[in-house]
Design an enzyme around this catalytic site. Sequence first.
Site, short mmCIF file in Angstrom:
data_model
loop_
_atom_site.label_atom_id
_atom_site.label_comp_id
_atom_site.label_asym_id
_atom_site.label_seq_id
_atom_site.Cartn_x
_atom_site.Cartn_y
_atom_site.Cartn_z
N LYS A 1 0.78 -1.19 -0.03
CA LYS A 1 -0.13 0.14 -0.06
C LYS A 1 0.90 1.23 0.09
O LYS A 1 0.32 2.33 -0.36
CB LYS A 1 -1.00 -0.10 1.09
CG LYS A 1 -1.92 -0.94 1.51
CD LYS A 1 -3.14 -0.78 0.63
CE LYS A 1 -4.18 -1.88 0.73
NZ LYS A 1 -5.74 -1.40 0.53
N ASP B 1 -8.51 -0.33 6.73
CA ASP B 1 -8.48 -1.46 7.63
C ASP B 1 -7.07 -1.30 8.23
O ASP B 1 -6.77 -2.25 9.20
CB ASP B 1 -8.68 -2.52 6.96
CG ASP B 1 -10.11 -2.97 6.75
OD1 ASP B 1 -10.93 -2.60 7.57
OD2 ASP B 1 -10.63 -3.41 5.47
#
Length: 378
Positions: free
Chosen positions: A69, A118
């Site tokens: 990410k 998350d």
Amino acid sequence: MHPFRLVLNRHHGTPGIIVLPEGGYRRTKREITSWPGYAPTPLHALAMEGVASVHFKDESGRFGLGSFKALGGAYAVCKLLGAELARRGTANNADGAALESGQYAHATEQITVTCATDGNHGRSVAWGAQRFGARCVIFVHENVSQGRRDAIARFGAEIRVVPGNYDDSVRAAQHAADENGWFVISDTSYPGYTEPPRDVMQGYRLMAEEAITQMGSVVPTHVFVPGGVGGVAAAVAVQLRAMCGSGPRLIIAEPDQAACLTDSLEAGELRTVTGALDTVMAGLACGEPSLLAWQELERSAFAAMAVPDELVGPAMRALKAEGIEAGESAVAGLIALQGALGSPAAAEALGLTAESRVLIFGTEGATDPELYEKLTAE
């Protein structure tokens, strides 16, 4: 034999729209590879019976953030800030180096970026905001662990906790942005909101390019990639097609409690999974596919597999024994491959044979160290 669900995509191979243009990717690659600390992450060879080779792309060390990410959210923050400074007449074409120098701090510190997470995407956005001089507010749902919240807060972001699941936190971030004039840097897209997620996905393509390059003359026949909202799977699909043509088969792996992409492929249209999305694979606990990702995957994914949580710990332990740090969401592809190889019918449906060359994307390391220790303890 543990149960899993395999869905073949009946629309695989049909032509569609271009979701991630090549020109945009070239700019993305040029920016990210110029960042201090950039280096390709390792590709490990794994021994597995039933196929010719298995390679595992290990994202545990990416920019010190522990997941792929880092390539997406931080880049999208950089791009957004550059565009906003140009719109305000402050600077034209301010790249990451110019932003990081602090010469535009008087302007960037007036800009707030936000997102729902998350864990890993929010960490990337917070890291990008800190590096490039913006304010940052991150929304998490109540089931995001304290360890993951703390990891985001270390980059100076304000953390706001909302009731419900990941999709509820996405809506909360958008609502706050609308009210306050903030900028959403999301890794999921929906009608009316596509550009930052497109930038995020362009960043993810770099991971796929590295892996295919690292494989050298070995062209993958099967590629297993985690699901979630579908952003990384779509990015891998686009880069695979750009470098390997239409040969490799892309298989999405996701938790059986949050199998929105499997459900969507089965229905032949977007499907949403509601409820708690209760899975240990926290990074994949997503109930609504990304619109952009779906526009790519509805034609390029060969299949999707929904796999059970009880195999996460054993898969993590097996990789740890090989010296590979893989978090809960990183093992979805390995679990799917093992399941398929253990089922003659599934192996046949996917075309897995003794000649198959498999690439698996291991998308995160121990992003929640406490949970990692618990799950990998013998």
